[in-house]
Design a protein around this motif. Structure first.
Motif, PDB file in Angstrom:
ATOM      1  N   SER A  74       0.830  -1.191   0.000  1.00 37.86           N
ATOM      2  CA  SER A  74       0.000   0.000   0.000  1.00 37.86           C
ATOM      3  C   SER A  74       0.873   1.253   0.000  1.00 37.86           C
ATOM      4  O   SER A  74       2.083   1.191   0.258  1.00 37.86           O
ATOM      5  N   ARG A  75       0.239   2.381  -0.287  1.00 39.26           N
ATOM      6  CA  ARG A  75       0.932   3.673  -0.256  1.00 39.26           C
ATOM      7  C   ARG A  75       0.087   4.645   0.552  1.00 39.26           C
ATOM      8  O   ARG A  75      -1.025   4.990   0.165  1.00 39.26           O
ATOM      9  N   ASN A  76       0.631   5.064   1.677  1.00 39.14           N
ATOM     10  CA  ASN A  76      -0.099   5.944   2.597  1.00 39.14           C
ATOM     11  C   ASN A  76      -1.444   5.337   2.983  1.00 39.14           C
ATOM     12  O   ASN A  76      -2.424   6.061   3.185  1.00 39.14           O
ATOM     13  N   GLY A  77      -1.490   4.012   3.055  1.00 33.28           N
ATOM     14  CA  GLY A  77      -2.749   3.316   3.321  1.00 33.28           C
ATOM     15  C   GLY A  77      -3.144   3.337   4.787  1.00 33.28           C
ATOM     16  O   GLY A  77      -2.392   3.793   5.663  1.00 33.28           O
ATOM     17  N   THR A  78      -4.324   2.828   5.055  1.00 26.20           N
ATOM     18  CA  THR A  78      -4.875   2.778   6.414  1.00 26.20           C
ATOM     19  C   THR A  78      -5.120   1.338   6.847  1.00 26.20           C
ATOM     20  O   THR A  78      -5.966   1.104   7.711  1.00 26.20           O
ATOM     21  N   PHE A  79      -4.378   0.382   6.252  1.00 27.83           N
ATOM     22  CA  PHE A  79      -4.554  -1.040   6.547  1.00 27.83           C
ATOM     23  C   PHE A  79      -5.992  -1.485   6.270  1.00 27.83           C
ATOM     24  O   PHE A  79      -6.548  -2.307   6.995  1.00 27.83           O
ATOM     25  N   ALA A 118       2.772 -11.460   3.079  1.00 29.56           N
ATOM     26  CA  ALA A 118       2.316 -12.570   2.242  1.00 29.56           C
ATOM     27  C   ALA A 118       1.078 -13.236   2.840  1.00 29.56           C
ATOM     28  O   ALA A 118       0.116 -13.551   2.135  1.00 29.56           O
ATOM     29  N   SER A 119       1.097 -13.452   4.150  1.00 31.50           N
ATOM     30  CA  SER A 119      -0.062 -14.060   4.804  1.00 31.50           C
ATOM     31  C   SER A 119      -1.264 -13.126   4.770  1.00 31.50           C
ATOM     32  O   SER A 119      -2.409 -13.568   4.589  1.00 31.50           O
ATOM     33  N   ALA A 120      -1.007 -11.825   4.928  1.00 31.28           N
ATOM     34  CA  ALA A 120      -2.098 -10.858   4.871  1.00 31.28           C
ATOM     35  C   ALA A 120      -2.742 -10.843   3.491  1.00 31.28           C
ATOM     36  O   ALA A 120      -3.964 -10.736   3.361  1.00 31.28           O
ATOM     37  N   ALA A 121      -1.920 -10.949   2.436  1.00 36.18           N
ATOM     38  CA  ALA A 121      -2.459 -10.988   1.078  1.00 36.18           C
ATOM     39  C   ALA A 121      -3.304 -12.241   0.861  1.00 36.18           C
ATOM     40  O   ALA A 121      -4.347 -12.196   0.206  1.00 36.18           O
ATOM     41  N   GLN A 122      -2.860 -13.385   1.432  1.00 34.35           N
ATOM     42  CA  GLN A 122      -3.642 -14.609   1.309  1.00 34.35           C
ATOM     43  C   GLN A 122      -4.975 -14.485   2.054  1.00 34.35           C
ATOM     44  O   GLN A 122      -6.017 -14.931   1.560  1.00 34.35           O
ATOM     45  N   MET A 123      -4.935 -13.870   3.236  1.00 35.32           N
ATOM     46  CA  MET A 123      -6.174 -13.662   3.977  1.00 35.32           C
ATOM     47  C   MET A 123      -7.118 -12.735   3.216  1.00 35.32           C
ATOM     48  O   MET A 123      -8.340 -12.937   3.214  1.00 35.32           O
ATOM     49  N   ASN A 124      -6.546 -11.733   2.572  1.00 34.94           N
ATOM     50  CA  ASN A 124      -7.381 -10.833   1.792  1.00 34.94           C
ATOM     51  C   ASN A 124      -8.026 -11.550   0.613  1.00 34.94           C
ATOM     52  O   ASN A 124      -9.202 -11.308   0.285  1.00 34.94           O
ATOM     53  N   ALA A 125      -7.267 -12.446  -0.030  1.00 34.73           N
ATOM     54  CA  ALA A 125      -7.835 -13.228  -1.128  1.00 34.73           C
ATOM     55  C   ALA A 125      -8.939 -14.155  -0.628  1.00 34.73           C
ATOM     56  O   ALA A 125      -9.982 -14.313  -1.277  1.00 34.73           O
ATOM     57  N   PHE A 126      -8.737 -14.750   0.546  1.00 34.77           N
ATOM     58  CA  PHE A 126      -9.784 -15.588   1.129  1.00 34.77           C
ATOM     59  C   PHE A 126     -11.008 -14.750   1.470  1.00 34.77           C
ATOM     60  O   PHE A 126     -12.153 -15.207   1.308  1.00 34.77           O
ATOM     61  N   GLY A 127     -10.796 -13.518   1.930  1.00 30.44           N
ATOM     62  CA  GLY A 127     -11.913 -12.631   2.219  1.00 30.44           C
ATOM     63  C   GLY A 127     -12.725 -12.307   0.979  1.00 30.44           C
ATOM     64  O   GLY A 127     -13.948 -12.161   1.047  1.00 30.44           O
ATOM     65  N   VAL A 128     -12.042 -12.188  -0.169  1.00 28.13           N
ATOM     66  CA  VAL A 128     -12.753 -11.943  -1.426  1.00 28.13           C
ATOM     67  C   VAL A 128     -13.646 -13.127  -1.772  1.00 28.13           C
ATOM     68  O   VAL A 128     -14.783 -12.958  -2.238  1.00 28.13           O
ATOM     69  N   ILE A 129     -13.153 -14.345  -1.522  1.00 30.65           N
ATOM     70  CA  ILE A 129     -13.965 -15.536  -1.794  1.00 30.65           C
ATOM     71  C   ILE A 129     -15.196 -15.563  -0.885  1.00 30.65           C
ATOM     72  O   ILE A 129     -16.323 -15.855  -1.325  1.00 30.65           O
ATOM     73  N   VAL A 130     -14.988 -15.251   0.396  1.00 31.01           N
ATOM     74  CA  VAL A 130     -16.119 -15.201   1.325  1.00 31.01           C
ATOM     75  C   VAL A 130     -17.110 -14.122   0.892  1.00 31.01           C
ATOM     76  O   VAL A 130     -18.332 -14.309   0.962  1.00 31.01           O
ATOM     77  N   LEU A 131     -16.570 -13.023   0.402  1.00 32.48           N
ATOM     78  CA  LEU A 131     -17.434 -11.933  -0.044  1.00 32.48           C
ATOM     79  C   LEU A 131     -18.266 -12.354  -1.252  1.00 32.48           C
ATOM     80  O   LEU A 131     -19.416 -11.920  -1.403  1.00 32.48           O
ATOM     81  N   GLN A 132     -17.703 -13.175  -2.109  1.00 34.61           N
ATOM     82  CA  GLN A 132     -18.471 -13.687  -3.239  1.00 34.61           C
ATOM     83  C   GLN A 132     -19.678 -14.488  -2.758  1.00 34.61           C
ATOM     84  O   GLN A 132     -20.782 -14.364  -3.301  1.00 34.61           O
ATOM     85  N   ILE A 191     -10.750  -9.182  11.599  1.00 36.76           N
ATOM     86  CA  ILE A 191      -9.990  -9.671  10.453  1.00 36.76           C
ATOM     87  C   ILE A 191      -8.887  -8.689  10.085  1.00 36.76           C
ATOM     88  O   ILE A 191      -7.734  -9.071   9.809  1.00 36.76           O
ATOM     89  N   LEU A 192      -9.191  -7.396  10.112  1.00 35.01           N
ATOM     90  CA  LEU A 192      -8.177  -6.389   9.812  1.00 35.01           C
ATOM     91  C   LEU A 192      -7.079  -6.378  10.854  1.00 35.01           C
ATOM     92  O   LEU A 192      -5.894  -6.168  10.526  1.00 35.01           O
ATOM     93  N   ALA A 193      -7.428  -6.596  12.121  1.00 31.44           N
ATOM     94  CA  ALA A 193      -6.420  -6.623  13.174  1.00 31.44           C
ATOM     95  C   ALA A 193      -5.444  -7.778  12.974  1.00 31.44           C
ATOM     96  O   ALA A 193      -4.230  -7.630  13.169  1.00 31.44           O
ATOM     97  N   VAL A 194      -5.970  -8.930  12.564  1.00 36.98           N
ATOM     98  CA  VAL A 194      -5.092 -10.076  12.305  1.00 36.98           C
ATOM     99  C   VAL A 194      -4.207  -9.806  11.092  1.00 36.98           C
ATOM    100  O   VAL A 194      -2.999 -10.101  11.094  1.00 36.98           O
ATOM    101  N   GLN A 195      -4.763  -9.230  10.041  1.00 32.52           N
ATOM    102  CA  GLN A 195      -3.981  -8.934   8.837  1.00 32.52           C
ATOM    103  C   GLN A 195      -2.867  -7.928   9.098  1.00 32.52           C
ATOM    104  O   GLN A 195      -1.835  -7.959   8.430  1.00 32.52           O
ATOM    105  N   SER A 196      -3.065  -7.039  10.064  1.00 34.01           N
ATOM    106  CA  SER A 196      -2.060  -6.013  10.325  1.00 34.01           C
ATOM    107  C   SER A 196      -0.861  -6.527  11.103  1.00 34.01           C
ATOM    108  O   SER A 196       0.187  -5.872  11.125  1.00 34.01           O
ATOM    109  N   VAL A 197      -0.969  -7.711  11.744  1.00 30.51           N
ATOM    110  CA  VAL A 197       0.144  -8.232  12.551  1.00 30.51           C
ATOM    111  C   VAL A 197       0.854  -9.415  11.900  1.00 30.51           C
ATOM    112  O   VAL A 197       1.959  -9.759  12.312  1.00 30.51           O
ATOM    113  N   VAL A 198       0.263 -10.021  10.889  1.00 31.93           N
ATOM    114  CA  VAL A 198       0.909 -11.150  10.215  1.00 31.93           C
ATOM    115  C   VAL A 198       1.787 -10.627   9.078  1.00 31.93           C
ATOM    116  O   VAL A 198       1.673  -9.453   8.687  1.00 31.93           O
TER     117      VAL A 198
END
Length: 332
Positions: free
Chosen positions: A87-92, A156-170, A146-153
């Motif tokens: 990210s760039r100047n992101g907010t997690f 690479a793991s955060a990106a995988q969790m985000n991809a899994f979140g997209v599947i759940v969102l589908q 979910i965001l709290a977990v992604q911010s501490v891992v």
């Protein structure tokens, strides 16, 4: 805030005329959505009759999220921000996740309306205000845990969790579509068989609102969802310079303005509550200020002796907001 402005550049370079239009659009959009959704929040919170109904609690939950979404545009739309990995100047993903709260809330609101119409006795007995409060809180806790977990891992793991979140969102979007169709069929057939009553009108109103809101939400959010899915699957998709120029993200955030507008349009009770709690007071204060103009007193000074009129006029110049009240007391 000053340090933030000095370290994070603006989203646009202002080298083209359209840059100014985009920048002004984000300011107007952020202000309008925050004011409109915030007025819905105030209207529901300040009206006991609305707070006692479960469907307005779901509206309150989404309106709080929409208010925060509107406020987040002051950062996402005005500064050079790119959410993602990296990210760039992101907010997690904290600011964009307010829309995720709305997705979950809409799903639970659809199930709530389904149970209220199809199983009214079960609904009145088991779906209490405490249950609805818990469900609304669950939407926030799940999203930001979910965001709290992604911010501490690791990234690479955060990106995988985000991809899994997209599947759940589908899966969630598929459920929303099916529930929308089901609610439309209920509104068309089952309610037509009920005898006319205030409860029937309330059910029809709530079903109409939730169906229109969900359809509008899916129409505005689907392009962003499809683009994100394509990027994860094919590694292509459309790329944008930042969040301010991301057309799909702008469409998704537009729900922060359309959702409270549909609430106010579809519910006369909410419309009356918002007017009496917020906007009537704003316009009344404005009208009062217009009445307290010095000229309205100066036109009446001819009826008072010169010495007393000079005293009143001097006071009016120092305190124009109170002059009418003091002037009327003097006349009495």
């Amino acid at each position: 805030m000053l340090a933030l402005n000095l370290t994070v550049p603006l989203s646009l370079g202002f080298t083209h005329p359209e840059d100014y239009l985009i920048f002004i659009f984000h300011i107007l959009f952020a202000t309008s959505s925050a004011l409109l959704a915030g007025s819905v929040v105030i209207g529901i919170v300040s009206t006991r009759a609305l707070r006692s109904q479960n469907r307005f609690l779901f509206m309150l939950n989404t309106s709080i999220s929409d208010t925060l979404t509107g406020c987040s545009v002051f950062y996402l739309g005005l500064f050079d921000v790119q959410e993602g990995y990296p990210s760039r100047n992101g907010t997690f993903y904290i600011l964009p996740s307010f829309l995720g709260v709305n997705v979950l809330t809409f799903v639970f609101a659809q199930f709530d309306r389904y149970l209220a119409v199809c199983y009214p006795f079960f609904y009145k007995r088991h779906i209490t205000r405490g249950v609805v409060f818990g469900v609304c809180a669950l939407c926030w806790v799940y999203t930001f845990s979910i965001l709290a977990v992604q911010s501490v891992v690791p990234v690479a793991s955060a990106a995988q969790m985000n991809a899994f979140g997209v599947i759940v969102l589908q899966a969630i979007v598929a459920v929303k579509v099916l529930m929308t169709i089901k609610l439309y069929m209920i509104a068309r057939h089952q309610l037509s068989r009920e005898a006319p009553s205030s409860e029937k009108e309330s059910k029809k109103e709530s079903l109409r609102i939730i169906v229109f809101v969900v359809i509008c939400f899916l129409a505005l959010w689907s392009p962003s969802f499809i683009n994100i899915s394509v990027k994860y699957v094919t590694k292509t998709g459309l790329m944008f310079r930042n969040e301010a120029t991301n057309v799909f993200a702008i469409m998704a955030r537009f729900n922060a303005l359309s959702t409270p507008a549909l609430y106010i349009w579809g519910s006369p009770a909410l419309r009356a509550a918002v007017w009496s709690s917020v906007w009537s007071k704003v316009f009344k204060r404005r009208k009062t200020r217009l009445i307290f103009e010095p000229i309205c007193v100066k036109q009446c000074l001819c009826c008072i002796p010169n010495t007393q009129s000079n005293i009143i006029e001097a006071y009016c110049m120092t305190s124009p907001l109170k002059m009418h009240q003091r002037f009327m007391l003097f006349l009495n």
